[in-house]
Design an enzyme around this catalytic site. Structure first.
Site, short mmCIF file in Angstrom:
data_model
loop_
_atom_site.label_atom_id
_atom_site.label_comp_id
_atom_site.label_asym_id
_atom_site.label_seq_id
_atom_site.Cartn_x
_atom_site.Cartn_y
_atom_site.Cartn_z
N CYS A 110 -57.53 6.95 72.24
CA CYS A 110 -58.82 6.81 72.92
C CYS A 110 -58.70 6.70 74.43
CB CYS A 110 -59.55 5.61 72.34
SG CYS A 110 -59.62 5.66 70.53
N HIS A 239 -65.49 5.04 76.44
CA HIS A 239 -65.11 5.64 75.17
C HIS A 239 -66.23 5.37 74.16
CE1 HIS A 239 -62.85 6.99 71.81
NE2 HIS A 239 -62.84 5.80 71.25
N ASN A 269 -66.91 9.46 67.04
CA ASN A 269 -65.83 9.10 67.97
C ASN A 269 -64.70 10.13 67.82
OD1 ASN A 269 -63.46 8.00 68.99
ND2 ASN A 269 -63.85 5.94 68.24
#
Lengths: 312, 79
Positions: A110, A239, A269
């Site tokens: 991430c 993020h 995500n």
């Protein structure tokens, strides 16, 4: 130094929360949605790999461009198509990049795009190069069962390609990095019990606590390093972990909702590809005009965090 | 804040009746206190205690009222 262009490619199969409810009748998807905030995600087919998605994203970005002037490619992934050789070399060949270009992989999740951006800007500056690519590609879903209530409703498969140029308006940096290796087991791949693909394991509270305790501090450190006030930042691209994570960051830092970019609801995500995809969508939405100050903050698996400022 | 306030906050975060969160309540006794529920508990406590909860070591596995209150007391956040 500037980001000259961004393109992305999502996996071809769409999976909705409603479908997961059908497959898992015992799930309370209303509760899940309230916390996670993700309606649908993109799931790769067996034929789609991080490399194939990365190539598609880069081909969109480079359509009609002179590839002979590209000095390198930083390829960010945690699920590489090839360990030996490095997948970046395969990407280099598929894109027809010139022989003088560097090519290497970065194993980060991430926080990976911001890591890639820091490496790209350092190489462009330090080596007197002109332009390079940062390609982020991930297919976590290949390691998540449809019955995994923690990970399946969150992670999505996709890739993004970003062209970074040394010349031009704007600025990239400074950067700050945070690592907490003691939390490594909070998000990891575990061997499959039946000998299949390794399975992703996430300790939700562990990752959340890292985010809650480290993101606000890193944001303050970055602002101090740059000599910029929180109010001077025009857009925050964190993020896109989940709704609960972004809500918590917003509350803690007292960030105005109008300055916060959110796209997790329709995208999920996509790990390292998340921030560049968000940047492209922010640009399309008219939120990235010239002279804007944008903060990028990637955080998660590692546990790792990387943040930077981008002046458009 | 005292231990009763913490229990009340846990009940609200887990969306259960206050009487269900007694001194012995834990992930073993409350179905709602799963990993998602624990995230709700942590966020509620952190919000109420000025962002001082997230950095406390051991909080991620504080799956009972006794452990949570003990940790908060140890850090001077609960009477």
């Amino acid at each position: 130094m500037r980001i000259a262009g961004i393109a992305y490619q999502l996996a071809s199969k769409v999976e909705s929360l409603a479908e997961l409810q059908t497959l898992n009748p015992d799930w309370r998807v209303d509760q899940l949605y309230e916390k996670v905030g993700i309606d649908k995600r993109y799931v790769s087919t067996p034929e789609e790999t991080p490399l194939s998605l990365g190539v598609q994203a880069a081909e969109k970005l480079l359509e009609g461009a002179d590839r002979s002037t590209i000095d390198g490619v930083v390829y960010v992934t945690q699920t590489p198509d090839s360990l030996i050789p490095t997948t970046a070399c395969l990407l280099h060949a598929r894109l027809g990049l010139p022989g003088h270009a560097f090519a290497f992989d970065v194993n980060q999740g991430c926080s990976g795009f911001v890591y890639g951006l820091s490496l790209a800007t350092s190489l462009l500056t330090g080596q007197g190069l002109t332009r390079c690519l940062v390609v982020c590609a991930e297919t976590y879903s290949k390691h998540i069962a449809v019955t995994d209530r923690t990970c399946r409703p969150i992670f999505s498969d996709g890739a993004a390609a970003v062209l970074v140029e040394r010349e031009g308006p704007g600025r990239i940096g400074p950067f700050v990095f945070v690592t907490d290796g003691t939390g490594a087991s909070s998000l990891t791949l575990r061997p499959a019990e039946a000998g299949g693909a390794p399975q992703l394991y996430m300790d939700g509270p562990g990752v959340l606590l890292f985010t809650m305790s480290r993101v606000p501090r890193a944001v303050k450190d970055l602002l101090e390093k740059a000599g910029v006030a929180l109010d001077d930042v025009d857009l925050f691209v964190f993020h896109q972990a989940s709704r609960v994570v972004l809500d918590n960051i917003k509350r803690t830092l007292k960030v105005d909702e109008a300055k916060l970019f959110r796209n997790y609801q329709e995208m999920g995500n996509t790990v390292s590809a998340t921030i560049p995809i968000a940047l492209r969508q922010a640009e399309e939405a008219g939120r990235l005009g010239p002279g804007r100050t944008v903060m990028l903050v990637g955080f998660g698996v590692g546990l790792s965090l990387a943040a930077c400022l981008v002046r458009t | 804040m005292n231990a009763d306030d913490v229990k009340k906050m846990i009940a609200e975060a887990l969306e259960v009746d206050a009487f269900e969160v007694d001194d012995d309540a834990s992930t073993e006794t409350l179905e709602a206190w799963d990993s998602l529920g624990h995230i709700n508990v942590l966020i509620a406590l952190d919000g109420a205690l000025d962002g001082k909860v997230a950095g406390i070591e051991g909080m991620k596995k504080a799956y009972s009222v006794a452990t949570l209150v003990g940790l908060l007391r140890e850090h001077g956040l609960v009477d």
